[in-house]
Structure formats: C-alpha cells, structure tokens
Design an enzyme around this catalytic site. Structure first.
Site, short mmCIF file in Angstrom:
data_model
loop_
_atom_site.label_atom_id
_atom_site.label_comp_id
_atom_site.label_asym_id
_atom_site.label_seq_id
_atom_site.Cartn_x
_atom_site.Cartn_y
_atom_site.Cartn_z
N CYS A 84 9.67 -7.63 11.42
CA CYS A 84 10.19 -6.82 10.57
C CYS A 84 11.60 -6.37 10.88
O CYS A 84 12.35 -5.86 10.27
CB CYS A 84 9.42 -5.65 10.27
SG CYS A 84 7.83 -6.01 9.52
N ASN A 142 6.20 -4.08 1.79
CA ASN A 142 6.80 -4.41 3.28
C ASN A 142 7.00 -5.79 3.35
O ASN A 142 6.03 -6.61 3.22
CB ASN A 142 5.83 -4.10 4.47
CG ASN A 142 6.45 -4.29 5.77
OD1 ASN A 142 7.44 -5.13 5.87
ND2 ASN A 142 5.82 -4.04 6.66
N HIS A 170 13.94 -0.13 7.18
CA HIS A 170 12.98 -1.21 6.95
C HIS A 170 11.81 -0.71 6.16
O HIS A 170 11.59 0.84 6.31
CB HIS A 170 12.30 -1.61 8.11
CG HIS A 170 11.20 -2.56 8.25
ND1 HIS A 170 10.95 -3.47 6.99
CD2 HIS A 170 9.99 -2.19 8.59
CE1 HIS A 170 9.42 -4.07 7.08
NE2 HIS A 170 9.10 -3.44 7.93
O1 UT7 Z 1 6.39 -3.48 9.33
C1 UT7 Z 1 5.90 -3.25 10.62
C2 UT7 Z 1 5.59 -2.09 10.94
N1 UT7 Z 1 4.60 -1.47 10.20
C3 UT7 Z 1 4.41 -0.21 9.98
O2 UT7 Z 1 5.20 0.44 10.46
C4 UT7 Z 1 3.14 0.12 9.25
C5 UT7 Z 1 2.43 1.21 10.18
N2 UT7 Z 1 1.41 1.93 9.52
C6 UT7 Z 1 1.10 2.42 8.25
O3 UT7 Z 1 1.84 2.42 7.37
C7 UT7 Z 1 -0.19 3.16 8.22
O4 UT7 Z 1 -0.82 3.51 9.45
C8 UT7 Z 1 -1.21 2.41 7.09
C9 UT7 Z 1 -0.71 2.59 5.64
C10 UT7 Z 1 -1.29 1.08 7.77
C11 UT7 Z 1 -2.65 3.22 7.24
O5 UT7 Z 1 -2.57 4.44 6.97
P1 UT7 Z 1 -3.09 5.57 7.77
O6 UT7 Z 1 -3.02 6.92 7.08
O7 UT7 Z 1 -2.45 5.58 9.44
O8 UT7 Z 1 -4.68 5.33 7.81
P2 UT7 Z 1 -5.55 4.95 9.05
O9 UT7 Z 1 -5.24 3.57 9.46
O10 UT7 Z 1 -5.69 6.22 10.13
O11 UT7 Z 1 -6.95 4.68 8.16
C12 UT7 Z 1 -7.65 6.14 7.51
C13 UT7 Z 1 -8.58 5.48 6.93
C14 UT7 Z 1 -9.76 4.81 7.50
O12 UT7 Z 1 -11.16 5.15 7.31
P3 UT7 Z 1 -12.01 6.07 8.25
O13 UT7 Z 1 -12.12 5.29 9.45
O14 UT7 Z 1 -11.22 7.27 8.18
O15 UT7 Z 1 -13.15 6.19 7.44
C15 UT7 Z 1 -9.57 3.21 7.06
O16 UT7 Z 1 -10.70 2.33 7.19
O17 UT7 Z 1 -8.52 4.68 5.49
C16 UT7 Z 1 -9.32 3.64 5.56
N3 UT7 Z 1 -8.33 2.55 5.00
C17 UT7 Z 1 -8.20 2.30 3.73
N4 UT7 Z 1 -8.83 2.97 2.61
C18 UT7 Z 1 -8.68 2.48 1.39
C19 UT7 Z 1 -7.72 1.62 5.60
N5 UT7 Z 1 -6.87 0.93 4.49
C20 UT7 Z 1 -7.60 1.21 3.44
C21 UT7 Z 1 -7.26 0.90 2.01
N6 UT7 Z 1 -7.91 1.41 1.07
N7 UT7 Z 1 -6.44 -0.25 1.88
#
Ligand code: UT7
Length: 325
Positions: free
Chosen positions: A115, A282, A252
């Site tokens: 990225c 992204n 980004h």
């Molecule tokens: O481009 C390179 C750099 N990349 C980035 O900078 C990405 C950085 N990360 C992010 O943007 C965020 O961390 C995400 C969007 C990927 C995830 O958001 P989050 O608020 O950090 O969520 P999380 O990973 O802590 O997950 C929270 C919950 C989990 O469920 P439990 O364990 O709380 O029951 C996940 O399983 O959300 C769940 N989850 C989803 N639920 C519905 C993860 N993906 C999804 C989904 N739909 N698509």
C-alpha cells in the site's frame, strides 16, 4: 552536482466499471452494509472484470496522466509502476506498460511496497530525476487486489478494490532564489518484523501459488495511526513546513477511521483530508494517486497548493511525500 527539482506535470486515474456494493458482499459472507460502513467507511469498491489485468488499468491511468501533462509517451525516459498484483511474476508491469505506450527510451521497472508502493515509486523517480538520470518519468500505482482476496474471509474481502492512478514528473531547473516547487521531499520507512500481521500466504518460491491476503486488522490499525502520524510530522519538519501550512492531505485509503484518527492526532481539520475510501475501498498502491486525481478533478487541489501524501502497508512499509502541486 546540481540537484534538479521534480515538477508534477500531469495526473490521471482509472477505475474499472464494475462496482461491487456492500450488500452484494453481504450475500457472499457473513457481514452487513452497516458493519462495513461503521468500521471502515467503505460503501462500494470497483472490481476489474474477467480478463482485465493490472497493466490494463495502469495503461488507462497512464494515458490520462500523459494527456493531462500535454506530453507523448515518446517523451518518457523512466516508468516506475507500484504494484503488488502484477499480471505475471515477470516481466514487470512497468516494461509491459512501456511497450504498450510505445515509450522506447530509458528504463521501466516495478516497485513492491504494497500500500506504500506509490510513495516509494514517487521517491525512486524523484531521486532519479533530481540526479539527472532521467528527464520525464511516469509513476503509476495500479492494483487488482480482488485477485488476491479470499472471498470467503469476511475480515479482508470487504476492504479492498481495484484501480490505478498515475503521475507524470519532469525534471526542472530551479533558478537561483526561485521558490522550489514539485516534489519537496520524500520519507520512506519499513520494519520487516511485522510480516505476519499483513501478508499474502503464497508466492513463486514458497508455495508456487499466488496466495491470498491475510491481515490481523486491529493490530495493523494501531501501527497505521502511529507510523503514519510519525511520517507526516517528520516530512513536514524535514521540509521546513508546519502541518498547518499544508493545504491538502492525500492519505492512503485503508479505513475512514484511520484517516480521522490521524487527523485528530495532528489537529488537522477533516475538510483538508481527501477521502475516497467510501467509493474505492482500499486500492493499495493505487489509492493515493486515485484520491489525488479526484481532488484535482473536482477543483479542490489547485496548482500551487501544498499537498502531503502518506501511506502504510504490508512489510510493514510506510512513508510520506510532500509536493507543491
Ligand atoms: O492498507 C494496508 C493497511 N491496512 C489497514 O490499515 C487496515 C487496518 N485495519 C482496519 O481497518 C480494521 O482493523 C478492520 C476494518 C480490518 C477491522 O475493524 P476492527 O474494528 O479493528 O474490528 P476487529 O478486527 O477488532 O473485529 C471486531 C469484530 C470481530 O468479532 P468478535 O471477535 O468481536 O466477535 C470480527 O470477527 O468484527 C468481526 N468482523 C466482522 N463482522 C462483520 C470482522 N470482519 C467483519 C465483517 N463483518 N466484514
């Protein structure tokens, strides 16, 4: 040796026609439009149709940037393409693009910094132009991220999209006492210890497969805010400007919450932050030039404005570039 300055002569971008909505993805994996919007800000992303490759997207963006610059492919003597999703393991998208455009002078190659790829490619080209190794460069960020996604993994497949953006750069003599314009500075960093937080689980010399993107999103999120903020303050300091002097921030586009988190941390008004994440998702190395081009097209970024670009990606790699457009 006299250093030349690097002018941004033109910019262009291209998005494939097919739009994939959050509702469509919700029919494929256990997710919802509201979860995706609330956690990422993404409403839709563009996906390259069957048979459309990264080089196809790169070519369209490149032709638009050349047209914007009022230059011909024949004027180019350097092509740098940032991509993580090349058409082939080799040759590079850069050399394929060189042939397609009919740019027969100089050199062409790819840069792989995921990225952060566009910021890295810009730094490579800027340094080569400043040293007189080329006069007119095409810098492209182009990706078909849809090809390396695991479409059964809801934690990653909702985040990415396809697209391309390009800039034409030209070496220019900075007259004695004249205000420097174009690329004012670049700052590149990496830390290879974080491979497992964001990587693709395949490759030619390991599995012999293309592999799929894997990410521990919430951990990447924390690194993103810290490292991006650090790269922004460093480039501003090195270039002798303050964050308040900067007219536009072109980040980004990984997550709207990252854009807002960084803006809050550095007290940047959100109106100065160009955001396309809602419409593009992204697009990895393509996201910065895509966002930059949109803001030029809609009249926000104007000639003479001070613009800061930044990114963080797999590796980890991160960095920033400051330009007087
Ligand atoms: O481009 C390179 C750099 N990349 C980035 O900078 C990405 C950085 N990360 C992010 O943007 C965020 O961390 C995400 C969007 C990927 C995830 O958001 P989050 O608020 O950090 O969520 P999380 O990973 O802590 O997950 C929270 C919950 C989990 O469920 P439990 O364990 O709380 O029951 C996940 O399983 O959300 C769940 N989850 C989803 N639920 C519905 C993860 N993906 C999804 C989904 N739909 N698509």
């Amino acid at each position: 040796m006299t250093e030349l300055s690097t002018r941004i002569a033109g910019i262009g971008s291209y998005l494939p026609e097919r739009i994939l909505t959050n509702d469509e993805i919700s029919a494929m994996v256990d997710t919802s439009d509201s979860w995706i919007r609330e956690r990422t800000g993404i409403r839709q992303r563009h996906i390259a149709g069957e048979g459309i490759t990264t080089c196809d997207l790169a070519e369209r963006a490149a032709r638009r940037a050349l047209e914007d610059a009022g230059l011909e492919a024949d004027d180019l003597d350097l092509i740098v393409v940032a991509t993580t999703t090349p058409d082939f393991t080799f040759p590079s998208v850069g050399t394929m693009l060189q042939a397609r455009l009919g740019a027969m002078k100089g050199a062409a190659f790819d840069v792989q910094a995921v990225c952060t790829g566009f910021v890295y490619a810009l730094a490579m080209a800027d340094n080569m132009l400043a040293r007189g190794q080329a006069k007119t460069a095409l810098v492209v960020g182009a990706e078909t991220m849809s090809r390396i996604l695991d479409w059964t993994d809801r934690s990653t497949c909702v985040l990415f999209g396809d697209g391309a953006g390009a800039m034409v750069l030209q070496a220019a003599d900075t007259g004695e006492g004249a205000e420097r314009s174009g690329i004012l500075g670049t700052y590149l960093r990496s830390d290879g210890r974080f491979k497992d937080l964001l990587h693709v689980d395949g490759g030619p010399s390991s599995t012999g497969t293309v592999g799929h993107l894997r990410m521990v999103g919430n951990q990447v999120f924390r690194h993103a805010i810290t490292n991006i903020s650090e790269s922004m303050t460093t480039i501003a300091k090195r270039s002798g400007v303050s964050i308040e002097d900067i007219d536009w921030f072109v980040p980004h586009q990984a997550n709207q919450r990252i854009l807002e988190g960084v803006a809050r941390k550095l007290s940047i008004p959100t109106e100065k932050v160009i955001s396309t994440v809602a419409d593009h998702g992204n697009t990895s190395a393509a996201s910065v030039p895509l966002a930059f081009d949109r803001a030029v097209q809609d009249g926000r970024i104007k000639r003479g404005d001070l613009v800061l670009m930044e990114a963080l990606g797999g590796g980890f790699t991160w960095g920033a570039a400051l330009a007087r457009f």
